[in-house]
Design a protein around this motif. Structure first.
Motif, PDB file in Angstrom:
ATOM      1  N   UNK A  75       0.833  -1.200   0.000  1.00 16.55           N
ATOM      2  CA  UNK A  75       0.000   0.000   0.000  1.00 16.55           C
ATOM      3  C   UNK A  75       0.868   1.250   0.000  1.00 16.55           C
ATOM      4  N   UNK A  79       0.765   3.423  -3.127  1.00 16.20           N
ATOM      5  CA  UNK A  79      -0.035   4.544  -2.637  1.00 16.20           C
ATOM      6  C   UNK A  79      -1.524   4.275  -2.820  1.00 16.20           C
ATOM      7  N   UNK A  80      -1.926   3.080  -2.439  1.00 17.46           N
ATOM      8  CA  UNK A  80      -3.330   2.714  -2.570  1.00 17.46           C
ATOM      9  C   UNK A  80      -3.704   1.773  -1.436  1.00 17.46           C
ATOM     10  N   UNK A  81      -4.757   2.127  -0.670  1.00 19.96           N
ATOM     11  CA  UNK A  81      -5.108   1.301   0.490  1.00 19.96           C
ATOM     12  C   UNK A  81      -5.700  -0.054   0.099  1.00 19.96           C
ATOM     13  N   UNK A 211       7.428   6.070   3.575  1.00 19.34           N
ATOM     14  CA  UNK A 211       6.938   7.384   4.028  1.00 19.34           C
ATOM     15  C   UNK A 211       7.148   8.413   2.928  1.00 19.34           C
ATOM     16  N   UNK A 213       7.228   8.093  -0.184  1.00 17.52           N
ATOM     17  CA  UNK A 213       6.326   7.934  -1.327  1.00 17.52           C
ATOM     18  C   UNK A 213       4.952   8.547  -1.085  1.00 17.52           C
ATOM     19  N   UNK A 214       4.668   8.940   0.160  1.00 11.50           N
ATOM     20  CA  UNK A 214       3.426   9.664   0.439  1.00 11.50           C
ATOM     21  C   UNK A 214       3.308  10.883  -0.470  1.00 11.50           C
ATOM     22  N   UNK A 264      -3.764   2.285  10.383  1.00  6.13           N
ATOM     23  CA  UNK A 264      -3.276   3.522   9.771  1.00  6.13           C
ATOM     24  C   UNK A 264      -3.701   4.805  10.490  1.00  6.13           C
ATOM     25  N   UNK A 268      -0.752   8.042  12.338  1.00  5.43           N
ATOM     26  CA  UNK A 268      -0.586   9.253  11.536  1.00  5.43           C
ATOM     27  C   UNK A 268      -0.568   8.973  10.043  1.00  5.43           C
ATOM     28  N   UNK A 269      -1.195   7.886   9.609  1.00  6.82           N
ATOM     29  CA  UNK A 269      -1.256   7.521   8.186  1.00  6.82           C
ATOM     30  C   UNK A 269       0.128   7.429   7.565  1.00  6.82           C
ATOM     31  N   UNK A 270       1.114   7.059   8.358  1.00  8.59           N
ATOM     32  CA  UNK A 270       2.469   6.928   7.836  1.00  8.59           C
ATOM     33  C   UNK A 270       2.751   5.456   7.546  1.00  8.59           C
ATOM     34  N   UNK A 324     -11.937   8.406  -1.870  1.00  9.71           N
ATOM     35  CA  UNK A 324     -12.213   9.534  -2.749  1.00  9.71           C
ATOM     36  C   UNK A 324     -11.551   9.302  -4.095  1.00  9.71           C
TER      37      UNK A 324
END
Lengths: 327, 261
Positions: A75, A79-81, A211, A213-214, A264, A268-270, A324
């Motif tokens: 992920x 970059x995709x959950x 991180x 790649x966020x 996640x 902190x969504x890291x 989204x």
């Protein structure tokens, strides 16, 4: 990171592993299990606890942990959950590898053939996904490619099953396809362990890049990330870890999506800080699912992979619907 | 003094030349605006200077070929702000700014010593302290642009390349962003900034680099290179330049009639 997260996950891990020793199809009173755990008690009790329940629980735990960490790393990379070894067809391809070697009797050559063929399948699938990821613009396309690959691996598996020479090898294959930790021993875990440890070490060693790649690939490169090395590390790491997990338990999906998704928001969504807690939670979830499998009074035991999918697939749909539209 | 010297950079893609023999220098203490119409090759030039784009010619950082540097070594010298894209995860403002310290070995969430100092400094410089713990998916476009700028400042590099840092910002935030870049340069760093707003570029930049069709047509101080003839040549517009105490204003009167073959 929320400070209580890791300690409570550690406590939960120990708790579910102990619970798995106390619960099972043979009712055993708490004192009997306790004395067996510390090395006393009847010989039969010791066998049940040390050779059946504990190895089985440990197998479920390490498989859940490896799949969840692989999911969290994929992920981060993509970059995709929704990216996860199961969804991307990595577990299916790995179980195809395992089934293939079983079908052709290659497993008789050496004990290493089974884990190695599962890992080869997993590496081939992750490498293909990562190559596709470089070419495509939208990450959703990647999920579709993965779903297609999973279906293809499933079809090849059905083909092998069609030609299964006897009912025994058929049921063997079904085990690999559906995923189970029944009758797994410590030696099964030991055989897969070197690959799993190598894969996970690779993922943890390169977690800072996840991180980075966020920000997206271009900006991540701008802040100093070596993109090629990062991709290779995550492909090899998830391939090894997922392949080793499949070598123990067959194809179990969706753990890699559920555990990181729950963890996640607390990290902190890291992606980097999500790896370890995701792994612990993935282990806990799979041990719990396996306890459920053992306790449910069904005539033939439910497969662990089926239960994981029954929980995980709706979660997948839910996460996909809430996303989204910028992926 | 850090110096990034591009000489004769060319980039071809699909049999088409998108950058032709571009030579440009970026030094500390200079704010350089890169101007030109869409498709002129501005982003390609920026990427080629960073060694990201496959190229011929050379881009040298203090005499060393940029392609010979590791990504980490390059990132310690040049901060790069690509066109802003949505973040993959709703990280907090502080964590995104902390990513600017990646090349210094910082792990976000566990900043120590100089890394924490640099992040705090960048947050303050961009007025982001009150938002530091906010999730980036709750920010406005102007706030998000400041977060990315702070991330680039946190790296503490002597040079920066920014690709349209004011795109999609309202006039107030455009001005604010350019002021921050101006302050960064006045503090001794150097910045190459791709812009579409000519008046904004003229107001803040020391030097203007004009590009069209993959070539650099002019490179020099605002007073020398900003002319009505240049606007016609580069953008294909008849425009009037009106000087004022607050910098020049550009009024577009009409597009140049195109010669059709």
């Amino acid at each position: 990171m929320t400070r209580w997260l890791l300690p409570s996950l550690l406590v939960a891990s120990i708790a579910v592993l102990l619970a798995a020793c106390f619960l099972g199809s043979t009712p055993m009173a708490v004192p009997r299990v306790l004395s067996a755990l510390v090395g006393g008690g009847a010989a039969g009790d010791a066998i049940i606890v040390w050779q059946i329940r504990l190895p089985r629980a440990l197998a479920a735990y390490v498989v859940g942990a490896a799949l969840a960490i692989s999911g969290a790393a994929l992920q981060g990379l993509l970059r995709n959950p929704l990216a996860e070894p199961g969804v991307l067809g990595v577990t299916a391809t790995a179980s195809l590898g395992a089934t293939f070697s079983l079908y052709y009797g290659l497993t008789a050559l050496s004990v290493w053939v089974l884990p190695l063929s599962a890992i080869a399948g997993a590496l081939a699938a992750t490498a293909f996904i990562a190559m596709a990821a470089i070419r495509i613009r939208h990450m959703v396309t990647l999920i579709l490619i993965g779903v297609g690959m999973a279906s293809f691996a499933g079809a090849l598996m059905s083909l092998l099953m069609n030609f299964a020479p006897n009912p025994f090898s058929l049921s063997d294959m079904i085990n690999w396809m559906l995923g189970s930790v029944a009758n797994r021993g410590l030696d099964d875990i030991a055989l897969a362990a070197p690959f799993m440890i190598a894969g996970l070490a690779l993922l943890f060693a390169t977690k800072r890049g996840l991180s980075a790649l966020t920000l997206g690939e271009e900006a991540a490169h701008g802040i100093g990330l070596d993109l090629r090395r990062q991709r290779l590390a995550v492909i090899a790491g998830t391939g090894l870890a997922t392949g080793a997990a499949v070598a123990i338990a067959g194809g179990i999906g969706f753990i890699g999506i559920v555990a990181p998704h729950l963890v996640r928001p607390l990290t902190g969504h890291d992606p980097a800080r999500s790896l370890l807690p995701s792994g612990l939670l993935g282990g806990v979830i799979l041990v719990l699912a396996d306890i459920a499998v053992r306790l449910l009074p069904t005539t033939s035991e439910l497969k662990l992979g089926v239960v994981a999918a029954l929980i995980g697939a709706p979660a997948f749909v839910w996460i996909a619907m809430r996303r989204r539209a910028h992926g | 003094m850090a110096e990034l010297v591009a000489s004769n950079l060319s980039v071809a893609a699909g049999g088409r030349t998108i950058l032709a023999e571009a030579s440009v220098t970026l030094r500390q203490g200079e704010l350089v605006a890169l101007l030109g119409p869409n498709g002129a090759g501005k982003t390609t030039l920026a990427r080629a200077m960073l060694g990201v784009e496959t190229q011929t010619g050379s881009s040298r950082l203090d005499g060393m070929a940029i392609t010979s540097l590791s990504p980490i070594d390059r990132a310690r010298m040049i901060a790069y702000l690509p066109q802003i894209r949505p973040l993959a995860w709703p990280a907090t403002v502080r964590d995104v700014v902390a990513l600017g310290r990646y090349a210094h070995g910082a792990a976000i969430g566990r900043l120590t010593g100089r890394d924490a100092e640099a992040v705090d400094g960048a947050l303050s410089a961009c007025d982001l302290q009150p938002l530091a713990n906010r999730s980036t998916d709750t920010l406005s476009g102007g706030e998000l642009a400041r977060v990315h700028l702070a991330r680039a400042f946190a790296a503490g590099t002597p040079l920066m390349i920014a690709d349209e840092p004011v795109a999609a910002l309202d006039p107030r935030h455009q001005f604010q962003t350019m002021s921050l870049l101006r302050r960064y340069v006045d503090d001794g760093s150097g910045a190459l900034v791709i812009l579409h707003d000519i008046a904004l570029a003229a107001r803040f930049a020391d030097r203007l680099v004009w590009m069209k069709d993959g070539r650099i047509l002019a490179d020099g101080p605002v007073s020398e290179t900003l002319t009505e003839a240049r606007l016609e040549e580069v953008y294909g517009i008849h425009a009037r330049i009106i000087e004022s105490a607050d910098g020049p204003a550009i009024i577009v009167r009409s597009p140049v009639a195109q010669d059709r073959p």
